[in-house]
Write a protein that holds these residues in place. Structure first.
Motif, PDB file in Angstrom:
ATOM      1  N   THR A 258       0.841  -1.199   0.000  1.00 27.58           N
ATOM      2  CA  THR A 258       0.000   0.000   0.000  1.00 27.58           C
ATOM      3  C   THR A 258       0.875   1.248   0.000  1.00 27.58           C
ATOM      4  O   THR A 258       0.615   2.233  -0.722  1.00 27.58           O
ATOM      5  CB  THR A 258      -0.954  -0.019   1.215  1.00 27.58           C
ATOM      6  N   GLY A 259       1.911   1.231   0.837  1.00 26.34           N
ATOM      7  CA  GLY A 259       2.805   2.389   0.872  1.00 26.34           C
ATOM      8  C   GLY A 259       3.493   2.621  -0.464  1.00 26.34           C
ATOM      9  O   GLY A 259       3.619   3.751  -0.922  1.00 26.34           O
ATOM     10  N   GLN A 262       1.060   4.096  -2.879  1.00 23.96           N
ATOM     11  CA  GLN A 262       0.814   5.508  -2.633  1.00 23.96           C
ATOM     12  C   GLN A 262       1.975   6.336  -3.157  1.00 23.96           C
ATOM     13  O   GLN A 262       1.754   7.429  -3.790  1.00 23.96           O
ATOM     14  CB  GLN A 262       0.654   5.759  -1.114  1.00 23.96           C
ATOM     15  N   ARG A 263       3.120   5.872  -2.887  1.00 23.06           N
ATOM     16  CA  ARG A 263       4.258   6.619  -3.419  1.00 23.06           C
ATOM     17  C   ARG A 263       4.242   6.627  -4.954  1.00 23.06           C
ATOM     18  O   ARG A 263       4.538   7.606  -5.603  1.00 23.06           O
ATOM     19  CB  ARG A 263       5.576   6.016  -2.897  1.00 23.06           C
ATOM     20  N   GLY A 265       1.523   6.412  -6.723  1.00 21.92           N
ATOM     21  CA  GLY A 265       0.488   7.322  -7.146  1.00 21.92           C
ATOM     22  C   GLY A 265       0.968   8.780  -7.072  1.00 21.92           C
ATOM     23  O   GLY A 265       0.654   9.585  -7.923  1.00 21.92           O
ATOM     24  N   THR A 266       1.710   9.109  -6.077  1.00 24.89           N
ATOM     25  CA  THR A 266       2.236  10.457  -5.946  1.00 24.89           C
ATOM     26  C   THR A 266       3.171  10.766  -7.110  1.00 24.89           C
ATOM     27  O   THR A 266       3.123  11.848  -7.704  1.00 24.89           O
ATOM     28  CB  THR A 266       2.947  10.613  -4.607  1.00 24.89           C
TER      29      THR A 266
END
Length: 267
Positions: A258-259, A262-263, A265-266
Motif C-alpha cells: 500500500t505504501g 501511494q508513493r 500514485g504520488t
C-alpha cells in the motif's frame, strides 16, 4: 402324826393335786362321750363321786385342823367302804361299757379289714392284669414317641430337614410329634425361601457385574476416542496458529504494498 418325819400337809396337797388332775380327766371324758348309754352311765357317776368327795373333804379338813381322833378315821374308813366303793363300782361300770364298745368296734374294724382284704385281692386280680397291660402299652408308646422326638431334634440340629416326622394318634405324644413335624415343615419352607432369594440375588449380582464390565469397556473406548479428538484438536490449533502467522506476514506485506502504491500514485 408323831411317827411322821415330814408335815402331813404334803399328803393333803397331793390329794388336792390328784383331784385337779381327776377333774381334767373327767372333763375330757365328758367332752368325748357320743354314745347315749355311755352318757347315761357317766351322768350316774356324778352324784356318787360328789358324795365321796364330800366325805374326803370332811376328813382332810379334820386332818388340816390337827384332829386325828378315832371318830374321824372311823368315818373315813366307813366312807371308803361305802361312798368310795360306790365310786369304784360306778366308774367300773362305765369302764366295762367302754371296753365292751371298744371290743365291738375292734371286731367291726376286723370285719371291715377282712372285707377290705377281699376287695383288694379281687380288685388286684381283676384289674391288675389289664392295668399292667395298659401300663406296658403306655410305657412303650411313650418310649417310642420320645425316641422319635429325640431323633427328629438331632436331625434338625444336623441341618437335615428332609426327613418327615411320622405322627399318629391324638394323645400327648402324637400332639408333640405333630408339632415337631409342623416346625420341620416351616423351617424347610423358610430355608427354601431364603435359598431362592439368595439365588435371585446371586443372578442379579452376576448381571450387574456383566453390565459393569460392558460399561467399563465402553468407557475405555470413549476415553480413547477423546484422546484422538484431543490430538486432532491440538493439530488443528497448530494449523490455526500457523495460518495466523501467515496472515500477519500477509498483512505486513499488504501494508508495504500500500505504501509503495501511494508513493507510486504520488509519482
Amino acid at each position: 402324826a408323831a411317827v411322821h418325819d415330814h408335815p402331813t400337809n404334803i399328803h393333803l396337797d397331793a390329794i388336792t393335786d390328784t383331784r385337779v388332775k381327776a377333774n381334767a380327766i373327767n372333763k375330757a371324758m365328758e367332752d368325748g362321750i357320743v354314745d347315749a348309754e355311755e352318757r347315761k352311765l357317766y351322768e350316774a357317776t356324778k352324784p356318787i363321786r360328789a358324795a365321796w368327795r364330800a366325805k374326803l373333804d370332811e376328813t382332810t379338813a379334820s386332818i388340816r385342823s390337827g384332829n386325828y381322833s378315832a371318830e374321824v378315821l372311823e368315818r373315813f374308813l366307813v366312807a371308803s367302804r361305802t361312798e368310795g366303793e360306790a365310786v369304784v363300782q360306778s366308774m367300773g361300770a362305765l369302764r366295762d361299757y367302754q371296753v365292751s364298745r371298744g371290743k365291738q368296734a375292734y371286731e367291726e374294724a376286723q370285719q371291715y379289714y377282712q372285707r377290705g382284704l377281699w376287695v383288694f385281692g379281687l380288685t388286684t386280680a381283676l384289674g391288675g392284669i389289664p392295668a399292667t397291660f395298659l401300663a406296658l402299652t403306655l410305657l412303650g408308646r411313650m418310649r417310642s414317641g420320645f425316641s422319635m422326638a429325640i431323633d427328629t431334634a438331632q436331625e434338625i440340629a444336623g441341618n437335615n430337614l428332609s426327613r418327615p416326622v411320622p405322627h399318629a394318634g391324638h394323645d400327648e405324644i402324637g400332639t408333640l410329634l405333630g408339632q415337631m413335624e409342623t416346625m420341620r415343615q416351616n423351617l424347610h419352607h423358610i430355608i427354601s425361601q431364603v435359598r431362592r432369594g439368595a439365588d435371585a440375588i446371586a443372578g442379579a449380582a452376576s448381571e450387574v457385574a456383566t453390565g459393569t464390565h460392558n460399561l467399563s469397556e465402553r468407557t475405555e473406548s470413549q476415553a480413547s476416542s477423546l484422546q484422538q479428538t484431543a490430538s486432532a484438536t491440538e493439530e488443528l490449533s497448530g494449523t490455526v496458529q500457523h495460518n495466523a502467522d501467515n496472515a500477519s506476514q500477509a498483512n505486513q506485506l499488504a501494508s508495504a504494498a500500500t505504501g509503495i502504491a501511494q508513493r507510486g500514485g504520488t509519482v
